[in-house]
Design an enzyme around this catalytic site. Structure first.
Site: not given
Ligand code: IVH
Length: 675
Positions: A40, A44, A89, A120, A122, A124, A143, A178, A230, A294, A318, A412, A415, A430, A435
């Site tokens: 890193d 940087d 879709s 592939e 799916k 989410d 979309r 996605e 994809y 597909k 699914k 609350c 308290c 609260c 409290c």
């Protein structure tokens, strides 16, 4: 020195181009391929060089420069844009029978010809369309209704795995994919929210959708969204490729393509592949809810065509969510560090996707009211992202006749203080700064491992200390005597003496830990380290004007205002003075003066999986304290992988690379110098 207006000489242009290419390559290796080649720090340094060059020659700055990922100003709204080709879709199937019917339909549509399929994951997340012109990203759009979506270019640019400029192509096309959020990122955000006193976000998908709609790209950048693509939609007459070749081309261009795709010769192979992933999905660090099947050949796709809603050459399979039923015994209310009230479902213990569940956050009262859960109900539980248990609904047939709707608290529960609904949100808080429930949460946090690390100061002790009135501010902890502690429940003389010793030892923690422990809104472990590194003493920090604070790298306006506000409050200033009187250290000291042996000097660790004893943060901190480096991805440079339960792809990769794998216990022994 060149004037800012001068055109950069040719050799400067060339070094600028070389720097951009190097940074693009390392960004791709790190974010898209998870095989970083440089540290890193080195990265940087490259960015620093590029920024310096562009500052000297502003003519070099272009939208696709790596310095331009996070744009300047927040937007006022999103423009609606039209997709060059509609985003259709896909139809769903839920079992093997339906998937076989799909295959039969496809073969009929192809007059009996047998198609090859590509399967592939799916993912989410949230669908996105990315437009590239001459190999450069020009637009990212959601979309929307399929024909028109929101222009979220400024937001998608902040996604590190998304290439701003492509490798090896100057083509013009749209790429579909996605946007998603890794579980580790959501966990991280939720830990920060917890520290800031905000209730956790429920799941990565909704968080991703919400994040893409934020108007300030800087906030989006902090959310660390991720991307898999994809599909490629040509905008000229380029002939479409077989799907597997498209995926390979996308990979070549530098896009992140999910590696878990498979070419299948027939529907049986497709079903086996789906079956495998139904089990393996638990190992992934991101959410998926099924598979997408597909047709491989573009010629076959053309012949199959589409209905008005969905193409006929693709189907989703699914996965069933794992659901458990149990009894809702009570709905309790938790009061967070800054007063947010969260309803919690207390249930009869039940096994769900590998763990026993008996409590689940209900997030907020609106959600609870929508679900109309009542004590005595039988409820159905599901795991969001395989980790967090969620109550989905009650089972109407099993509702007892006398079940009463849940009544909103009027005060609350801790308290009795006034409650207040966030004007722009669903949370009820609260407002009583004194409290006890909030105070207990803050005190536990003060004593926790990432803060003052007071061994033995757990919730049971904190409860008693506050209830007995022995502790009214964090500073009071340091006046506790062994006798007072020995009188507490579940405490003996020995443990009381240990606790006093632990309190004494905690006075030596560096400023960063103290700052973290103070529970300043928006200041967690990381920002505390940033502030301590910049100011070194609490006095310098307390004297810093808000404009200066907000200029500190990674701090920004919101955090700066919160820090200023904290130190401008008389009570907090008194707390600092009281801690000082007790001899609590108020500086950071040079980075290496912790007195710890630098056992892990030069070693790189990756921590993965579910750990039993320590939080992942605690282990990261431990590694850093001992001079080591904690990284999030396994590469040839990783020395050790600390693997908890359900360690998935990182473990597999470490084994492949021959990286030494440690259990949590083995790591502990190593850190303590015992092995
Ligand atoms: S292909 C016309 N592939 O699922 C075909 N979609 O329920 C376009 N999704 O809107 C979609 N992973 O947001 C495709 N590997 C994948 C996917 C995927 C997730 C989403 C996508 C789509 C939705 C349909």
């Amino acid at each position: 020195m060149g004037e800012t207006s001068t055109q950069p000489p040719e050799d400067v242009r060339r070094s600028h181009e070389a720097l951009c290419e190097a940074i693009e390559r390392h960004t791709r290796l790190y974010y898209a391929e998870a095989t970083p080649e440089i540290s890193d720090f080195e990265f940087d340094a490259l960015m620093g060089e590029l920024e310096a060059l562009e500052a000297q020659y502003p003519a070099l700055v272009s939208p696709e420069s790596p310095t331009q990922r996070v744009g300047g100003q927040p937007l006022v709204g999103f423009e609606t844009v039209e997709h060059a080709v509609p985003m259709l879709s896909i139809d769903n199937t839920y079992n093997a029978g339906e998937l076989r019917e799909f295959d039969e339909r496809v073969r009929r549509g192809l007059d009996g010809e047998a198609p090859v399929y590509v399967v592939e994951l799916k993912l989410d997340g949230v669908a996105i369309s990315l437009r590239y012109e001459n190999g450069v990203l020009v637009r990212g759009a959601t979309r929307g209704d399929g024909s028109r979506g929101d222009d979220v270019t400024a937001n998608v640019r902040t996604i590190r795995s998304l290439p701003l400029r492509l490798k090896g192509t100057t083509g013009t096309f749209e790429v579909r994919g996605e946007v998603y959020m890794r579980h580790a990122v959501l966990e991280h955000i939720n830990r920060q929210r917890e520290q800031a006193g905000d209730p956790p976000l429920a799941n990565p998908r909704n968080t991703t959708a919400g994040t893409l709609k934020l108007l300030d790209p800087r906030q989006v950048a902090e959310r660390r969204l991720d991307l898999y693509v994809y599909d490629l939609v040509a905008l000229d007459d380029a002939p479409p490729l077989p799907h597997s070749a498209t995926l390979k081309a996308l990979t070549e261009y530098g896009f992140p393509v999910n590696p878990n795709w498979k070419r299948c010769a027939n529907i049986d192979e497709v079903l086996t592949c789906c079956d495998e992933w139904n089990t393996k999905r638990a190992e992934l660090d991101y959410e998926m809810d099924g598979m997408v099947v597909k047709v491989e050949s573009p010629e076959h796709r053309r012949r199959l065509g589409a209905t008005s809603k969905a193409p006929r050459w693709v189907i989703a399979f699914k996965f069933p969510a794992q659901v458990a039923r149990t009894k809702l015994n009570a709905i309790t209310i938790q009061v967070g560090k800054s007063g947010a009230l969260t309803p919690v479902a207390e249930m009869a213990p039940v096994l769900l996707a590998g763990t026993t569940v008996k409590r689940a956050s209900l997030y907020n009262f609106e959600d609870l009211a929508r679900k109309d859960l009542r004590v005595g109900d039988t409820v159905e539980l599901q795991k969001a992202g395989e980790i967090i248990p969620q109550v989905i609904r009650f089972v109407p047939e099993e509702r007892p006749a006398d079940a009463k709707p849940f009544a909103l608290p009027e005060a609350c529960p801790s308290c009795g203080g006034l409650l207040h609904k966030d004007p722009d949100g669903v949370f009820i808080r609260c407002l009583n700064a004194a409290c006890p429930a909030q105070f207990k949460e803050r005190l536990e946090y003060f004593a926790s491992r990432g803060a003052m690390d007071i061994d033995g100061m757990g919730p049971a002790i904190v409860d008693q200390l506050v209830d007995l009135g022995l502790v009214r501010s964090a500073a009071d902890l340091y006046s506790l005597t062994p006798e007072q502690l020995a009188n507490l429940d579940r405490m003996g003389e020995k443990s009381a003496a240990n606790l006093v010793a632990a309190l004494e030892a905690s006075k030596e923690r560096p400023l960063s830990r103290l700052l973290n422990g103070l529970g300043i809104r928006h200041v967690g472990n990381h920002i505390a380290e940033v502030l301590a590194a910049r100011y070194n003493t609490i006095d310098a920090l307390m004297a810093a004007p808000v404009e200066e604070l907000s200029e500190v790298f990674e701090v920004g306006d919101i955090v700066a205002a919160s820090v200023r506000d904290f130190f401008d409050t008389a009570e907090n200033r008194e707390l600092i003075q009281a801690l000082r009187r007790h001899g609590v250290r108020m500086d950071e000291g040079p980075a290496d003066s912790t007195g710890q042996p630098r056992l892990f000097e030069g070693k790189t660790f990756v921590v993965t999986g579910t750990l039993r004893k320590h939080s992942r943060d605690a282990i990261h901190q431990w590694i850093k304290q001992l001079g080591g480096r904690a990284s999030t991805s396994v590469s040839g440079k990783t020395d050790y992988l600390v693997a908890g339960e359900k360690a998935g792809s990182k473990l597999a990769k470490a084994q492949k690379l021959g990286v030494q794998v440690l259990t949590e216990d083995e790591f502990e022994a190593l850190a303590k110098g015992e092995s």
